[in-house]
Design a protein around this motif. Structure first.
Motif, short mmCIF file in Angstrom:
data_model
loop_
_atom_site.label_atom_id
_atom_site.label_comp_id
_atom_site.label_asym_id
_atom_site.label_seq_id
_atom_site.Cartn_x
_atom_site.Cartn_y
_atom_site.Cartn_z
N ASN A 21 0.72 -0.91 0.33
CA ASN A 21 -0.30 0.31 0.07
C ASN A 21 0.93 1.05 0.29
O ASN A 21 1.09 2.41 -0.69
CB ASN A 21 -0.93 0.01 1.22
N ASN A 22 2.37 1.47 0.74
CA ASN A 22 2.60 2.49 0.84
C ASN A 22 3.74 2.53 -0.57
O ASN A 22 4.25 3.46 -0.70
CB ASN A 22 3.53 2.14 2.02
N SER A 29 2.68 9.91 -5.45
CA SER A 29 3.40 11.41 -5.22
C SER A 29 4.81 11.41 -5.49
O SER A 29 5.10 12.59 -6.19
CB SER A 29 4.04 11.55 -3.58
N THR A 30 6.04 10.15 -6.15
CA THR A 30 7.63 10.42 -7.23
C THR A 30 6.63 10.66 -8.08
O THR A 30 7.44 11.21 -8.93
CB THR A 30 7.43 8.97 -6.13
N PHE A 31 5.43 9.55 -9.13
CA PHE A 31 5.95 9.72 -10.78
C PHE A 31 4.96 9.98 -11.43
O PHE A 31 4.87 11.08 -12.34
CB PHE A 31 6.38 8.42 -10.96
N ILE A 32 3.77 10.31 -10.46
CA ILE A 32 2.35 11.36 -11.19
C ILE A 32 2.62 12.85 -11.15
O ILE A 32 2.45 13.35 -12.29
CB ILE A 32 1.16 10.44 -10.75
N LEU A 33 2.73 13.09 -9.78
CA LEU A 33 2.18 13.84 -9.56
C LEU A 33 3.50 14.95 -10.25
O LEU A 33 3.13 16.17 -10.99
CB LEU A 33 2.66 14.72 -8.06
N PHE A 56 -7.21 18.76 -11.03
CA PHE A 56 -6.81 17.10 -11.08
C PHE A 56 -5.79 16.62 -10.05
O PHE A 56 -6.49 15.84 -9.11
CB PHE A 56 -5.89 16.90 -12.29
N THR A 57 -4.88 17.53 -9.24
CA THR A 57 -4.53 17.34 -8.79
C THR A 57 -5.31 17.13 -7.03
O THR A 57 -5.07 16.88 -6.51
CB THR A 57 -2.92 17.96 -8.12
N SER A 58 -6.57 17.95 -6.60
CA SER A 58 -6.53 18.18 -6.09
C SER A 58 -8.19 17.61 -5.57
O SER A 58 -8.56 16.83 -4.53
CB SER A 58 -7.64 19.72 -6.11
N CYS A 59 -8.64 16.90 -6.79
CA CYS A 59 -9.51 15.83 -6.89
C CYS A 59 -8.74 14.07 -6.08
O CYS A 59 -9.52 13.49 -5.09
CB CYS A 59 -9.82 15.52 -8.51
N PHE A 60 -7.62 13.91 -6.46
CA PHE A 60 -6.97 13.20 -5.83
C PHE A 60 -6.88 13.06 -4.11
O PHE A 60 -7.42 12.56 -3.59
CB PHE A 60 -5.64 13.27 -5.93
N GLY A 94 -7.07 2.47 -10.20
CA GLY A 94 -7.47 3.95 -10.22
C GLY A 94 -5.21 4.43 -11.27
O GLY A 94 -5.38 5.31 -11.92
N ASN A 95 -4.62 3.92 -10.50
CA ASN A 95 -3.19 4.30 -11.23
C ASN A 95 -3.02 3.59 -12.52
O ASN A 95 -2.79 3.77 -13.39
CB ASN A 95 -2.62 3.89 -10.72
N LEU A 96 -4.04 2.22 -12.44
CA LEU A 96 -3.34 1.70 -14.19
C LEU A 96 -4.46 2.37 -14.70
O LEU A 96 -4.30 2.36 -16.40
CB LEU A 96 -4.44 0.40 -14.03
N ILE A 97 -6.16 3.09 -14.91
CA ILE A 97 -6.77 3.58 -15.36
C ILE A 97 -5.70 5.39 -15.92
O ILE A 97 -5.96 5.84 -17.29
CB ILE A 97 -8.12 4.04 -14.37
N TYR A 98 -5.19 5.80 -15.13
CA TYR A 98 -4.53 6.94 -15.38
C TYR A 98 -3.52 6.65 -16.22
O TYR A 98 -3.43 7.42 -17.54
CB TYR A 98 -3.57 7.55 -14.06
#
Length: 122
Positions: A21-22, A29-33, A56-60, A94-98
């Motif tokens: 989970n971590n 936060s490391t790769f996507i933002l 989009f960032t705020s929605c997260f 969620g990350n896969l959809i992204y």
């Protein structure tokens, strides 16, 4: 007190679940933002303002906030394991959809992916 192999294995499984989970949270936060604005522009070149990136960032983070409350109540009723596994799966989906949003060239998929990833982090 005697050594019980089954209890040791359960504790190790919990540690692996927390680590997974971590790891999923760290991906967000490391790769996507840092790369999300250029990713959004690659999907839709008309994205020119930081306002959409900010939304989009705020929605997260808003999704994470809301789901923390829901997962907390659920955890109180049903226990830790099911909630933790469900939130990890939600974050992975969620990350896969992204990630897939770049292939389908759809900003809505970016938004849905970020909301689900935020929910999973919650």
């Amino acid at each position: 007190m005697s050594y019980n192999h089954e209890n040791v294995m359960r504790k190790e499984n919990k540690v692996y679940a927390v680590m997974m989970n971590n790891f999923v949270d760290a991906i967000s936060s490391t790769f996507i933002l840092p790369t999300m604005f250029s990713y959004m522009r690659a999907i839709d070149p008309s994205v020119s303002s930081l306002e959409m990136y900010s939304m989009f960032t705020s929605c997260f983070f808003f999704s994470a906030l809301c789901f923390q409350l829901l997962f907390g109540a659920w955890c109180d009723k049903s226990g830790f394991r099911l909630v933790y596994v469900s939130s990890t799966i939600l974050a992975i989906v969620g990350n896969l959809i992204y990630a897939v949003a770049g292939f389908v060239h759809e900003l809505n998929a970016v938004l849905v992916g970020r909301i689900l990833a935020g929910a999973g982090v919650g």
